[in-house]
Design a protein around this motif. Structure first.
Motif, short mmCIF file in Angstrom:
data_model
loop_
_atom_site.label_atom_id
_atom_site.label_comp_id
_atom_site.label_asym_id
_atom_site.label_seq_id
_atom_site.Cartn_x
_atom_site.Cartn_y
_atom_site.Cartn_z
N SER A 244 70.99 39.01 100.87
CA SER A 244 69.67 38.75 101.44
C SER A 244 68.50 39.29 100.62
N ASN A 245 68.76 40.20 99.67
CA ASN A 245 67.64 40.82 98.93
C ASN A 245 68.04 41.17 97.50
N ASP B 247 62.87 39.42 98.81
CA ASP B 247 63.63 38.63 99.77
C ASP B 247 64.29 37.43 99.08
#
Length: 327
Positions: free
Chosen positions: A38-39, A58
């Motif tokens: 996710s990041n 992000d």
């Protein structure tokens, strides 16, 4: 015919200090990029390894650029503990993975699909100006921000075409930068007009100004980015009467109205002349730290004649006619 409009400016400077009082304790020059599903997590540190910062990017939104800088200044052990916790918190989706070591962000760019991050992954020191290192780019990398499950348009034909066009710009040829010295300005300006509020990225000699504009304005700092200057940099040591002198030649090419010969001529509607180049020659005695430094800088500007004119390219006509345009 090569039209030239030149302006000379020179100055002699005697300085008993180490010349430039930038905040060398806080600028960062080495980074490590990690990823989860996710990041992205970019970890930056200073040269003395006493200053560590974290940037979170992000990867779930394919169309928006979401970046958050951790305001905390970490020690090395604290930063390692943070990465360990991030890894444990994402263990179900693969955990935290190391991506690459890098030396600064060139910028972010978006074509038709996702955002991409441009990084310097290898560098080479090409000179030193009064204790401040100057580097050339040896290798760069373009990394898509969304993860493979989110990124749906990366294989679009037009997207691939635009990526190839950007990758055709060779950052390893004639681009240079410095973390602690304002290499986009002359020595005189660095010594006499060191305004901390001036946005140096917006000067005419920073070629990635547009690519870094969003992140600089969003974070309100330039800790994570590097300002790339395009032109020529060469430094050599001379021995004169038993004294070692450093001779540095810098040519900075303006990013405004630049182009190949015959295709860019004269001046444009914004008053920018074609192929504007600032050339600076710096000479100083190569002595140990703490001793007086005698330094001289000579600056010369050249550019196309500031009139509205052009020349049509022709393989048959070696010297095409000059066409003057009246507005």
């Amino acid at each position: 015919m090569e039209p030239i409009a030149a302006e000379n400016n020179s100055d002699n400077i005697n300085n008993k200090e180490s010349s430039f009082q930038f905040q060398t304790s806080t600028y960062m020059q080495k980074f490590r990029l990690y990823e989860t599903l996710s990041n992205f997590y970019m970890i930056g540190r200073n040269k003395s390894r006493t200053y560590w910062r974290v940037l979170k990017i992000d990867r779930l939104d394919p169309s928006e650029l979401n970046i958050r800088e951790d305001s905390t200044i970490y020690t090395e052990s604290e930063c390692s503990e943070l990465l360990r916790r991030v890894h444990e918190g994402n263990i179900s989706t693969g955990g935290l993975k190391f991506v690459t070591t890098c030396y600064g962000i060139v910028g972010f760019i978006k074509f038709l699909g996702p955002y991409y991050m441009l990084l310097i992954t290898k560098r080479r020191r090409i000179g030193v100006i009064c204790g401040h290192n100057v580097y050339a780019v040896l290798k760069s990398e373009m990394i898509p921000l969304p993860n493979s499950t989110v990124n749906s348009s990366i294989n679009d034909k037009n997207e691939i075409r635009y990526k190839k066009l950007l990758c055709s710009v060779d950052l390893t040829k004639d681009f240079f930068f410095s973390y602690s010295y304002h290499v986009m300005r002359s020595l005189q300006k660095n010594l006499c007009n060191n305004d901390p509020d001036q946005v140096l990225y917006e000067t005419m000699f920073v070629w990635n100004e547009f690519l870094t504009r969003w992140i600089r304005k969003h974070l309100k700092n330039t800790l994570w980015t590097v300002a790339l200057v395009y032109g020529f940099f060469k430094q050599t040591t001379l021995s004169v009467s038993g004294r070692d002198l450093k001779l540095t030649l810098i040519a900075r090419r303006s990013r405004h109205y630049a182009g190949t010969r015959y295709l860019k001529r004269g001046v444009n509607e914004k008053g920018r002349v074609a192929n504007d180049v600032e050339t600076e020659q710096i000479v100083f005695e190569d002595v140990s730290d703490g001793l007086p430094i005698q330094i001289t800088s000579i600056v010369q500007n050249r550019g196309s004649i500031p009139l509205f004119w052009s020349q049509e390219t022709s393989r048959l006509n070696i010297k095409p006619d000059i066409i003057c345009m009246c507005l």
